[in-house]
Design a protein around this motif. Structure first.
Motif, PDB file in Angstrom:
ATOM      1  N   LEU A  98     -20.610  -2.231   1.113  1.00 51.34           N
ATOM      2  CA  LEU A  98     -19.145  -2.313   0.445  1.00 51.34           C
ATOM      3  C   LEU A  98     -18.120  -2.112   1.237  1.00 51.34           C
ATOM      4  O   LEU A  98     -17.994  -1.758   2.385  1.00 51.34           O
ATOM      5  CB  LEU A  98     -19.273  -0.837  -0.539  1.00 51.34           C
ATOM      6  CG  LEU A  98     -20.568  -1.022  -1.656  1.00 51.34           C
ATOM      7  CD1 LEU A  98     -20.530   0.483  -2.256  1.00 51.34           C
ATOM      8  CD2 LEU A  98     -20.490  -1.924  -2.842  1.00 51.34           C
ATOM      9  N   GLY A  99     -17.073  -2.900   0.767  1.00 53.68           N
ATOM     10  CA  GLY A  99     -15.870  -2.849   1.705  1.00 53.68           C
ATOM     11  C   GLY A  99     -14.578  -3.024   0.441  1.00 53.68           C
ATOM     12  O   GLY A  99     -14.821  -3.101  -0.462  1.00 53.68           O
ATOM     13  N   PHE A 100     -13.585  -3.489   1.441  1.00 53.17           N
ATOM     14  CA  PHE A 100     -12.326  -3.955   0.614  1.00 53.17           C
ATOM     15  C   PHE A 100     -11.500  -4.806   1.593  1.00 53.17           C
ATOM     16  O   PHE A 100     -11.437  -4.497   2.688  1.00 53.17           O
ATOM     17  CB  PHE A 100     -11.419  -2.925  -0.146  1.00 53.17           C
ATOM     18  CG  PHE A 100     -10.779  -1.937   0.880  1.00 53.17           C
ATOM     19  CD1 PHE A 100      -9.418  -2.382   1.110  1.00 53.17           C
ATOM     20  CD2 PHE A 100     -11.178  -0.890   1.681  1.00 53.17           C
ATOM     21  CE1 PHE A 100      -8.440  -1.539   2.077  1.00 53.17           C
ATOM     22  CE2 PHE A 100     -10.504  -0.002   2.439  1.00 53.17           C
ATOM     23  CZ  PHE A 100      -9.257  -0.409   2.699  1.00 53.17           C
ATOM     24  N   SER A 101     -10.688  -5.664   1.314  1.00 48.65           N
ATOM     25  CA  SER A 101      -9.833  -6.268   2.130  1.00 48.65           C
ATOM     26  C   SER A 101      -8.290  -6.044   1.511  1.00 48.65           C
ATOM     27  O   SER A 101      -7.891  -6.080   0.433  1.00 48.65           O
ATOM     28  CB  SER A 101     -10.011  -7.872   2.012  1.00 48.65           C
ATOM     29  OG  SER A 101     -11.224  -8.194   2.489  1.00 48.65           O
ATOM     30  N   ALA A 102      -7.448  -5.853   2.551  1.00 52.46           N
ATOM     31  CA  ALA A 102      -6.262  -5.681   2.387  1.00 52.46           C
ATOM     32  C   ALA A 102      -5.115  -6.146   3.677  1.00 52.46           C
ATOM     33  O   ALA A 102      -5.660  -5.899   4.718  1.00 52.46           O
ATOM     34  CB  ALA A 102      -5.501  -4.049   2.133  1.00 52.46           C
ATOM     35  N   SER A 103      -4.183  -6.762   3.157  1.00 53.44           N
ATOM     36  CA  SER A 103      -3.419  -7.463   4.279  1.00 53.44           C
ATOM     37  C   SER A 103      -4.019  -8.253   5.489  1.00 53.44           C
ATOM     38  O   SER A 103      -3.717  -7.935   6.606  1.00 53.44           O
ATOM     39  CB  SER A 103      -2.403  -6.303   4.712  1.00 53.44           C
ATOM     40  OG  SER A 103      -1.712  -5.700   3.930  1.00 53.44           O
ATOM     41  N   GLY A 104      -4.803  -9.104   5.222  1.00 53.48           N
ATOM     42  CA  GLY A 104      -5.588  -9.715   6.138  1.00 53.48           C
ATOM     43  C   GLY A 104      -6.831  -8.860   7.126  1.00 53.48           C
ATOM     44  O   GLY A 104      -7.158  -9.318   7.979  1.00 53.48           O
ATOM     45  N   LYS A 105      -6.903  -7.420   6.644  1.00 53.27           N
ATOM     46  CA  LYS A 105      -8.150  -6.673   7.429  1.00 53.27           C
ATOM     47  C   LYS A 105      -9.066  -6.536   6.182  1.00 53.27           C
ATOM     48  O   LYS A 105      -8.675  -6.124   5.365  1.00 53.27           O
ATOM     49  CB  LYS A 105      -7.578  -5.459   8.002  1.00 53.27           C
ATOM     50  CG  LYS A 105      -6.623  -5.650   8.917  1.00 53.27           C
ATOM     51  CD  LYS A 105      -6.106  -4.389   9.358  1.00 53.27           C
ATOM     52  CE  LYS A 105      -5.033  -4.641  10.616  1.00 53.27           C
ATOM     53  NZ  LYS A 105      -4.524  -3.345  11.193  1.00 53.27           N
ATOM     54  N   ALA A 159      -1.146   1.250   1.546  1.00 55.53           N
ATOM     55  CA  ALA A 159      -0.076   1.740   0.575  1.00 55.53           C
ATOM     56  C   ALA A 159      -0.649   1.415  -0.960  1.00 55.53           C
ATOM     57  O   ALA A 159      -1.423   0.486  -1.073  1.00 55.53           O
ATOM     58  CB  ALA A 159       1.307   1.171   0.654  1.00 55.53           C
ATOM     59  N   TYR A 160      -0.244   2.291  -1.803  1.00 53.09           N
ATOM     60  CA  TYR A 160      -0.617   1.983  -3.245  1.00 53.09           C
ATOM     61  C   TYR A 160      -0.339   0.693  -3.796  1.00 53.09           C
ATOM     62  O   TYR A 160      -1.023   0.122  -4.646  1.00 53.09           O
ATOM     63  CB  TYR A 160      -0.088   3.134  -4.205  1.00 53.09           C
ATOM     64  CG  TYR A 160      -0.675   3.241  -5.495  1.00 53.09           C
ATOM     65  CD1 TYR A 160      -1.909   3.392  -5.847  1.00 53.09           C
ATOM     66  CD2 TYR A 160       0.271   2.939  -6.497  1.00 53.09           C
ATOM     67  CE1 TYR A 160      -2.307   3.676  -6.961  1.00 53.09           C
ATOM     68  CE2 TYR A 160      -0.013   2.834  -7.624  1.00 53.09           C
ATOM     69  CZ  TYR A 160      -1.434   3.340  -8.234  1.00 53.09           C
ATOM     70  OH  TYR A 160      -1.699   3.242  -9.549  1.00 53.09           O
ATOM     71  N   CYS A 161       0.746   0.091  -3.414  1.00 61.23           N
ATOM     72  CA  CYS A 161       1.314  -1.125  -3.982  1.00 61.23           C
ATOM     73  C   CYS A 161       0.703  -2.393  -3.171  1.00 61.23           C
ATOM     74  O   CYS A 161       1.154  -3.404  -3.519  1.00 61.23           O
ATOM     75  CB  CYS A 161       2.715  -1.193  -3.816  1.00 61.23           C
ATOM     76  SG  CYS A 161       3.554   0.050  -4.804  1.00 61.23           S
ATOM     77  N   THR A 162       0.039  -2.133  -1.976  1.00 58.63           N
ATOM     78  CA  THR A 162      -0.725  -3.195  -1.345  1.00 58.63           C
ATOM     79  C   THR A 162      -1.812  -3.776  -2.163  1.00 58.63           C
ATOM     80  O   THR A 162      -2.430  -3.233  -2.943  1.00 58.63           O
ATOM     81  CB  THR A 162      -1.373  -2.745   0.124  1.00 58.63           C
ATOM     82  OG1 THR A 162      -0.067  -1.891   0.616  1.00 58.63           O
ATOM     83  CG2 THR A 162      -1.915  -3.651   0.798  1.00 58.63           C
ATOM     84  N   LEU A 163      -1.578  -5.236  -2.088  1.00 60.90           N
ATOM     85  CA  LEU A 163      -2.666  -6.023  -2.979  1.00 60.90           C
ATOM     86  C   LEU A 163      -4.146  -5.785  -1.973  1.00 60.90           C
ATOM     87  O   LEU A 163      -4.322  -5.891  -0.818  1.00 60.90           O
ATOM     88  CB  LEU A 163      -2.468  -7.348  -2.953  1.00 60.90           C
ATOM     89  CG  LEU A 163      -1.046  -7.738  -3.768  1.00 60.90           C
ATOM     90  CD1 LEU A 163      -1.070  -9.284  -3.518  1.00 60.90           C
ATOM     91  CD2 LEU A 163      -1.144  -7.475  -5.219  1.00 60.90           C
ATOM     92  N   THR A 164      -5.228  -5.286  -2.951  1.00 59.46           N
ATOM     93  CA  THR A 164      -6.515  -4.939  -2.179  1.00 59.46           C
ATOM     94  C   THR A 164      -7.635  -5.767  -3.182  1.00 59.46           C
ATOM     95  O   THR A 164      -7.314  -6.046  -4.251  1.00 59.46           O
ATOM     96  CB  THR A 164      -6.691  -3.489  -2.147  1.00 59.46           C
ATOM     97  OG1 THR A 164      -6.870  -2.874  -3.625  1.00 59.46           O
ATOM     98  CG2 THR A 164      -5.846  -2.771  -1.314  1.00 59.46           C
ATOM     99  N   VAL A 165      -8.683  -5.949  -2.400  1.00 59.80           N
ATOM    100  CA  VAL A 165      -9.783  -6.660  -3.418  1.00 59.80           C
ATOM    101  C   VAL A 165     -11.046  -5.730  -2.802  1.00 59.80           C
ATOM    102  O   VAL A 165     -11.306  -5.502  -1.574  1.00 59.80           O
ATOM    103  CB  VAL A 165     -10.064  -8.346  -2.892  1.00 59.80           C
ATOM    104  CG1 VAL A 165     -11.113  -8.831  -3.400  1.00 59.80           C
ATOM    105  CG2 VAL A 165      -8.946  -9.051  -3.068  1.00 59.80           C
ATOM    106  N   GLY A 166     -12.131  -5.597  -3.774  1.00 60.40           N
ATOM    107  CA  GLY A 166     -12.969  -5.045  -3.408  1.00 60.40           C
ATOM    108  C   GLY A 166     -14.146  -5.836  -2.948  1.00 60.40           C
ATOM    109  O   GLY A 166     -14.261  -6.857  -3.703  1.00 60.40           O
ATOM    110  N   LEU A 167     -14.988  -5.474  -2.304  1.00 61.33           N
ATOM    111  CA  LEU A 167     -16.398  -6.609  -1.635  1.00 61.33           C
ATOM    112  C   LEU A 167     -17.327  -5.983  -1.792  1.00 61.33           C
ATOM    113  O   LEU A 167     -17.649  -4.780  -1.466  1.00 61.33           O
ATOM    114  CB  LEU A 167     -15.745  -7.087  -0.231  1.00 61.33           C
ATOM    115  CG  LEU A 167     -14.539  -7.460   0.132  1.00 61.33           C
ATOM    116  CD1 LEU A 167     -14.237  -7.669   1.410  1.00 61.33           C
ATOM    117  CD2 LEU A 167     -14.298  -8.908  -0.617  1.00 61.33           C
ATOM    118  N   ILE A 168     -18.534  -6.734  -1.919  1.00 58.75           N
ATOM    119  CA  ILE A 168     -19.966  -6.259  -1.525  1.00 58.75           C
ATOM    120  C   ILE A 168     -20.642  -7.559  -0.980  1.00 58.75           C
ATOM    121  O   ILE A 168     -20.364  -8.417  -1.300  1.00 58.75           O
ATOM    122  CB  ILE A 168     -20.917  -6.007  -2.756  1.00 58.75           C
ATOM    123  CG1 ILE A 168     -22.286  -5.362  -2.555  1.00 58.75           C
ATOM    124  CG2 ILE A 168     -20.719  -7.217  -4.095  1.00 58.75           C
ATOM    125  CD1 ILE A 168     -22.800  -4.703  -3.521  1.00 58.75           C
TER     126      ILE A 168
END
Length: 152
Positions: A95-102, A127-136
């Protein structure tokens, strides 16, 4: 059920949109400072998701043929991604997540139907307002993701 596929627009289309706005890592993978250690947790009431994948502010999901992928930001720098497996053969995944190119990944695990595995992160500077995506990432089947978690 071996076809671990999304029930909404194809994962490649979702990945292309995410890459275009810079939430999927373009290069190497950065490890999280948090543990990202998967663990078994109590399953949500259902692995299903609403049509748009948005459950609440900064709480999103994707329905897959074998279960549901969930992603949530709780506060600044506290993030979880989990997968609830509702059917099909056992999988080996991370499992993972992406945020700000990382992209941040947890450790690899094996999961059977009826289980939920969760990875948690803190100390990543997201930060709470940063766009994130959950990954598997599922061995032999590819990578799947949630819609963007947005809250501000």
């Amino acid at each position: 059920m071996r076809g671990f596929t999304t029930t909404r627009p194809g994962r490649l289309a979702v990945a292309a949109v995410a890459a275009a706005i810079g939430v999927v890592a373009a290069g190497g993978i950065a490890d999280a400072q948090g543990t990202g250690t998967p663990r078994e947790t109590t399953a949500p009431a259902t692995a299903g998701c609403p049509g748009d994948g948005h459950l609440d502010t900064n709480y999103v999901c994707t329905s897959l043929s074998g279960g549901g992928l969930f992603h949530r930001k709780y506060t600044n720098d506290v993030i979880s991604t989990w997968y609830t497996k509702t059917g099909g053969s056992a999988i080996t995944a991370k499992l993972g997540f992406s945020a700000s190119g990382k992209t941040h990944w947890g450790g690899s695990f094996t999961e059977s139907s009826g289980q939920t595995k969760t990875a948690n992160w803190s100390g990543t500077g997201v930060a709470y307002c940063t766009l994130t995506v959950g990954l598997i990432s599922v061995a032999g089947q590819g990578m799947f993701q949630t819609p963007q978690a947005t809250g501000c």
